[in-house]
Write a protein that holds these residues in place. Structure first.
Motif, PDB file in Angstrom:
ATOM      1  N   GLY A 123       0.782  -1.227   0.000  1.00 49.27           N
ATOM      2  CA  GLY A 123       0.000   0.000   0.000  1.00 49.27           C
ATOM      3  C   GLY A 123       0.811   1.273   0.000  1.00 49.27           C
ATOM      4  N   GLU A 124       2.147   1.163   0.038  1.00 49.47           N
ATOM      5  CA  GLU A 124       2.990   2.357   0.096  1.00 49.47           C
ATOM      6  C   GLU A 124       3.600   2.670  -1.270  1.00 49.47           C
ATOM      7  OE1 GLU A 124       5.889   2.015   3.175  1.00 49.47           O
ATOM      8  OE2 GLU A 124       4.411   2.226   4.788  1.00 49.47           O
ATOM      9  N   THR A 125       4.061   3.927  -1.393  1.00 51.50           N
ATOM     10  CA  THR A 125       4.753   4.395  -2.594  1.00 51.50           C
ATOM     11  C   THR A 125       6.134   4.880  -2.203  1.00 51.50           C
ATOM     12  OG1 THR A 125       2.703   5.039  -3.702  1.00 51.50           O
ATOM     13  CG2 THR A 125       4.734   6.046  -4.503  1.00 51.50           C
ATOM     14  N   PHE A 126       7.138   4.463  -2.945  1.00 48.66           N
ATOM     15  CA  PHE A 126       8.493   4.959  -2.745  1.00 48.66           C
ATOM     16  C   PHE A 126       8.919   5.680  -4.016  1.00 48.66           C
ATOM     17  CE2 PHE A 126      13.131   4.718  -2.944  1.00 48.66           C
ATOM     18  CZ  PHE A 126      13.490   5.113  -1.654  1.00 48.66           C
ATOM     19  N   VAL A 127       9.508   6.858  -3.857  1.00 49.69           N
ATOM     20  CA  VAL A 127       9.946   7.639  -5.008  1.00 49.69           C
ATOM     21  C   VAL A 127      11.467   7.518  -5.155  1.00 49.69           C
ATOM     22  CG1 VAL A 127      10.048   9.909  -6.084  1.00 49.69           C
ATOM     23  CG2 VAL A 127       8.029   9.254  -4.747  1.00 49.69           C
ATOM     24  N   TYR A 128      11.871   6.892  -6.232  1.00 50.31           N
ATOM     25  CA  TYR A 128      13.284   6.837  -6.603  1.00 50.31           C
ATOM     26  C   TYR A 128      13.593   8.116  -7.384  1.00 50.31           C
ATOM     27  CZ  TYR A 128      13.043   1.740  -5.733  1.00 50.31           C
ATOM     28  OH  TYR A 128      12.872   0.488  -5.193  1.00 50.31           O
ATOM     29  N   ASP A 129      14.607   8.843  -6.970  1.00 48.11           N
ATOM     30  CA  ASP A 129      14.927  10.144  -7.568  1.00 48.11           C
ATOM     31  C   ASP A 129      16.436  10.201  -7.770  1.00 48.11           C
ATOM     32  OD1 ASP A 129      15.358  12.818  -8.182  1.00 48.11           O
ATOM     33  OD2 ASP A 129      13.903  13.560  -6.732  1.00 48.11           O
ATOM     34  N   PHE A 130      16.878  10.264  -9.031  1.00 46.48           N
ATOM     35  CA  PHE A 130      18.318  10.267  -9.272  1.00 46.48           C
ATOM     36  C   PHE A 130      18.634  10.857 -10.644  1.00 46.48           C
ATOM     37  CE2 PHE A 130      16.594   6.002 -10.208  1.00 46.48           C
ATOM     38  CZ  PHE A 130      16.921   5.851 -11.540  1.00 46.48           C
ATOM     39  N   PRO A 131      19.861  11.369 -10.797  1.00 48.54           N
ATOM     40  CA  PRO A 131      20.304  11.835 -12.116  1.00 48.54           C
ATOM     41  C   PRO A 131      20.707  10.645 -12.987  1.00 48.54           C
ATOM     42  CG  PRO A 131      22.065  12.132 -10.525  1.00 48.54           C
ATOM     43  CD  PRO A 131      20.879  11.600  -9.759  1.00 48.54           C
ATOM     44  N   VAL A 132      20.523  10.772 -14.287  1.00 51.53           N
ATOM     45  CA  VAL A 132      20.896   9.717 -15.235  1.00 51.53           C
ATOM     46  C   VAL A 132      22.297  10.033 -15.737  1.00 51.53           C
ATOM     47  CG1 VAL A 132      20.289   8.552 -17.374  1.00 51.53           C
ATOM     48  CG2 VAL A 132      18.480   9.381 -15.838  1.00 51.53           C
ATOM     49  N   ARG A 133      23.245   9.206 -15.358  1.00 53.54           N
ATOM     50  CA  ARG A 133      24.663   9.519 -15.565  1.00 53.54           C
ATOM     51  C   ARG A 133      25.315   8.697 -16.666  1.00 53.54           C
ATOM     52  NH1 ARG A 133      27.172   8.633  -9.761  1.00 53.54           N
ATOM     53  NH2 ARG A 133      29.057   9.067 -10.971  1.00 53.54           N
ATOM     54  N   GLN A 134      24.525   7.966 -17.445  1.00 53.41           N
ATOM     55  CA  GLN A 134      25.118   7.048 -18.422  1.00 53.41           C
ATOM     56  C   GLN A 134      24.135   6.824 -19.553  1.00 53.41           C
ATOM     57  OE1 GLN A 134      24.194   4.653 -14.880  1.00 53.41           O
ATOM     58  NE2 GLN A 134      24.771   2.932 -16.197  1.00 53.41           N
ATOM     59  N   SER A 135      24.560   6.071 -20.540  1.00 53.32           N
ATOM     60  CA  SER A 135      23.663   5.663 -21.619  1.00 53.32           C
ATOM     61  C   SER A 135      23.829   4.165 -21.835  1.00 53.32           C
ATOM     62  CB  SER A 135      23.973   6.431 -22.905  1.00 53.32           C
ATOM     63  OG  SER A 135      25.295   6.142 -23.359  1.00 53.32           O
ATOM     64  N   GLY A 136      22.930   3.575 -22.624  1.00 53.02           N
ATOM     65  CA  GLY A 136      23.054   2.156 -22.945  1.00 53.02           C
ATOM     66  C   GLY A 136      21.801   1.361 -22.630  1.00 53.02           C
ATOM     67  N   THR A 137      21.933   0.048 -22.666  1.00 50.96           N
ATOM     68  CA  THR A 137      20.841  -0.896 -22.445  1.00 50.96           C
ATOM     69  C   THR A 137      20.959  -1.491 -21.048  1.00 50.96           C
ATOM     70  OG1 THR A 137      20.798  -1.458 -24.801  1.00 50.96           O
ATOM     71  CG2 THR A 137      19.728  -2.995 -23.293  1.00 50.96           C
ATOM     72  N   TYR A 138      19.900  -1.351 -20.268  1.00 55.13           N
ATOM     73  CA  TYR A 138      19.884  -1.849 -18.891  1.00 55.13           C
ATOM     74  C   TYR A 138      18.520  -2.479 -18.619  1.00 55.13           C
ATOM     75  CZ  TYR A 138      23.958   1.177 -18.814  1.00 55.13           C
ATOM     76  OH  TYR A 138      25.156   1.754 -19.117  1.00 55.13           O
ATOM     77  N   TRP A 139      18.255  -2.797 -17.346  1.00 55.61           N
ATOM     78  CA  TRP A 139      16.947  -3.342 -17.010  1.00 55.61           C
ATOM     79  C   TRP A 139      16.656  -3.137 -15.536  1.00 55.61           C
ATOM     80  CZ3 TRP A 139      16.104  -8.573 -14.763  1.00 55.61           C
ATOM     81  CH2 TRP A 139      17.270  -9.220 -14.399  1.00 55.61           C
ATOM     82  N   TYR A 140      15.443  -3.436 -15.141  1.00 50.40           N
ATOM     83  CA  TYR A 140      15.062  -3.298 -13.735  1.00 50.40           C
ATOM     84  C   TYR A 140      14.285  -4.524 -13.294  1.00 50.40           C
ATOM     85  CZ  TYR A 140      10.485  -1.481 -15.487  1.00 50.40           C
ATOM     86  OH  TYR A 140       9.271  -1.303 -16.111  1.00 50.40           O
ATOM     87  N   HIS A 141      14.354  -4.808 -11.976  1.00 52.07           N
ATOM     88  CA  HIS A 141      13.692  -5.994 -11.455  1.00 52.07           C
ATOM     89  C   HIS A 141      13.518  -5.868  -9.949  1.00 52.07           C
ATOM     90  CE1 HIS A 141      17.512  -7.584  -9.764  1.00 52.07           C
ATOM     91  NE2 HIS A 141      18.078  -7.134 -10.866  1.00 52.07           N
ATOM     92  N   SER A 142      12.661  -6.703  -9.410  1.00 52.94           N
ATOM     93  CA  SER A 142      12.469  -6.750  -7.963  1.00 52.94           C
ATOM     94  C   SER A 142      13.687  -7.362  -7.296  1.00 52.94           C
ATOM     95  CB  SER A 142      11.226  -7.572  -7.633  1.00 52.94           C
ATOM     96  OG  SER A 142      11.126  -7.778  -6.228  1.00 52.94           O
TER      97      SER A 142
END
Length: 576
Positions: A123-142
């Motif tokens: 039930g909660e929300t977390f805000v990830y806040d950061f500068p983007v310091r690179q380029s390329g192909t990445y991914w995200y996961h739990s």
């Protein structure tokens, strides 16, 4: 008049509807590439909601953990130099999280519960806040509760602030994954009960006698050791369906091209437990990026992509025909075929599975001359590593004094070899070009040319029969001490694989340079697949303050204990 519909048609139709409901637009088949793909999330503020959905493929269906209702999760496209705020809401009944794999972020934004933040409660929300310091192909996961294996993964594409050195007329993201209706916690339970539970290709007496290309002495040696040279993967095609962008082979994900175009494929291995061998029969691939970092272009016919690695390749199909994009599990227990084609509705041929690979003494990090066959010529791995007559000479603690010996360490390799120039597991004998790490060279010189001031050896240890995995014989849950670095120091880290499986090892928050002999052009990576019985050295500049996860990216291995915390701190008393 109403046409009768049989049960098979109903099931097939229901499966198609389920697939359509859970696939994001970028992952759907037959669109004209990322430039024309709707539904991509971009900008400075992005909202993601973690929830549950139903997913089905290949006749298998089950509960899934999804983001914004899709599997795979939405594609996030950013630009180097921007700032991004990602508001992640958890609607599950359990804690969740998202880790931005390969992104250089402040450690509080890295998304690992218990290390860099407390997690996201129901039930909660977390805000990830950061500068983007690179380029390329990445991914995200739990990074919570094995949710990654249940569908919580998605791609990230970051465009460079300047000119992209990769020239292509069209691009696609290709997310490889493994899917099972069997809950990952139940998979883990089965593996704890029997390490080879999912291995349906185990050596039989007939196979042992037949040899399948194995020298007679080696067959006898493996039999005496009560080890199985087919033990290449823990969880296999016996329970997994293998997917490209959420599609199984029958669903045939298709990317379109015009003959002569340069097509960029951004390939991500988002699997829980599967290393894949990737090829496009009849098409050469030019590797242009690895783990989001540009490399000098190198042409190949096949490469192995470890779990959590990414490779960008460019292909140039000249003929107006269907080409197969094949990702085959390294144990050859299954594959997934997708298609590149000039028009929708075409399907490339499905290749037959190739012969299962067999491990060799090289994968043990030794030959039989360095081994004590124990009582009556048999090594009993059911006994603790320090059990006297049942042990191997490889278990001599002098080989690795930092390793805590015990039941969790079945073997140590007295002669681990640098295998960065070796063809990876299962591809040793194929009759075409195979990429090795030694062929990768960074496109530009690495930013830190300093010689390391110290060295550190880390052993990848296991008792595979008991399904115990660790670093240096110590599981994370058994009080493993953090690996400490001084901020800014340059360290050579050597990973030594004392097991018979390849391990994709990932360090959060940093890139490192693999030591391959290319000097200033050693390839930069965040994940490295360490071959069985082998070792890999990398040079690390500890430039990211904070606490960081360091682990095997085989999900079951990490949860079983093959994980540590890396701490980067200012040198005491200097403030610098």
């Amino acid at each position: 008049m109403t046409t009768p519909i049989d049960r098979r048609t109903l099931i097939r139709g229901a499966g198609a509807l389920a697939l359509a409901r859970t696939l994001p637009a970028w992952a759907q088949s037959g669109h004209m590439g990322l430039a024309a793909s709707p539904g991509v999330l971009s900008g400075e503020s992005i909202a993601l909601t973690i929830g549950t959905s139903h997913f089905s493929t290949g006749g298998r269906s089950a509960h899934a953990v999804t983001v914004n209702g899709t599997l795979p999760a939405p594609l996030i496209r950013l630009r180097e130099g921007q700032r991004v705020r990602l508001a992640v809401t958890n609607t599950l009944k359990e804690d969740s999280s998202i880790h931005w794999h390969g992104l250089i972020v402040p450690f509080q934004m890295d998304g690992v519960p218990g290390i860099s933040f407390p997690g996201i409660r129901p039930g909660e929300t977390f805000v990830y806040d950061f500068p983007v310091r690179q380029s390329g192909t990445y991914w995200y996961h739990s990074h919570s509760g094995m949710q990654e294996a249940m569908g919580l993964y998605g791609p990230i594409v970051i465009d460079p602030a300047g000119t992209d050195p990769v020239a292509a007329e069209r691009e696609y993201v290709v997310v490889l994954s493994d899917w099972s209706p069997l809950h990952p916690h139940l998979q883990m339970k089965r593996l704890k009960q029997e390490g080879g539970y999912f291995n349906m290709q185990r050596q039989t007496l007939a196979g042992l006698l037949a040899g399948r290309g194995q020298p007679l002495k080696e067959r006898i040696d493996w039999g005496q050791m009560r080890m199985d040279p087919t033990d290449v993967s823990d969880v296999t095609g016996s329970t997994y369906s293998y997917l490209v962008n959420g599609h199984g082979t029958a669903e045939n994900w298709t990317g379109l091209f015009a003959p002569g175009e340069r097509v960029r494929l951004r390939i991500v291995n988002a699997s829980a437990m599967t290393n894949f061998n990737v090829r496009l029969p009849g098409l050469a691939m030019t590797v242009v990026q690895c783990d989001g970092q540009h490399v000098q272009p190198v042409e190949t016919d096949e490469f192995q992509i470890g779990i959590a690695e990414t490779y960008d390749v460019v292909v140039r199909p000249a003929e107006p025909r269907a080409y197969a994009l094949v990702a085959e599990a390294i144990d050859r227990s299954g594959l997934v075929r997708a298609t590149l084609a000039p028009r929708a509705g075409m399907a490339a041929d499905i290749p037959a599975l190739r012969q299962r690979p067999l491990l060799t003494m090289r994968d043990m990090g030794t030959d039989m001359g360095g081994m004590d066959m124990g009582r009556n010529g048999v090594i009993d791995l059911s006994q603790p590593a320090s059990s006297g007559g049942h042990s191997m000479k490889m278990l001599d603690p002098a080989v690795a004094p930092q390793v805590k010996m015990g039941p969790g360490v079945a073997t140590l390799s007295p002669m681990p070899a640098d295998r960065t120039a070796d063809r990876p597991t299962g591809l040793e004998e194929v009759d075409h070009r195979v990429l090795t790490y030694a062929e990768l060279r960074s496109l530009t010189p690495n930013p830190d040319a300093r010689t390391p001031t110290r060295s550190l050896d880390i052993h990848l240890t296991a008792n595979m029969e008991r399904y115990m995995w660790s670093f240096d014989g110590i599981k994370l849950s058994d009080g493993a001490q953090p690996i400490a670095f001084r901020h800014g120091e340059r360290v050579r880290v050597t990973l030594i694989n004392d097991t018979m499986m390849p391990h994709p090892i990932h360090l959060h928050g940093h890139f490192f340079e693999l030591v391959t002999g290319a000097g200033a052009h050693d390839p930069r990576k965040h994940t490295v697949n360490v071959l069985p019985g082998g070792k890999v050295a990398f040079d690390l500049t500890a430039d990211a303050l904070g606490d960081w996860a360091f682990h095997c990216h085989m999900l079951m291995h990490m949860h079983a204990g093959m994980m540590r915390v890396v701490t980067v701190r200012h040198e005491e008393g200097t403030g610098a």
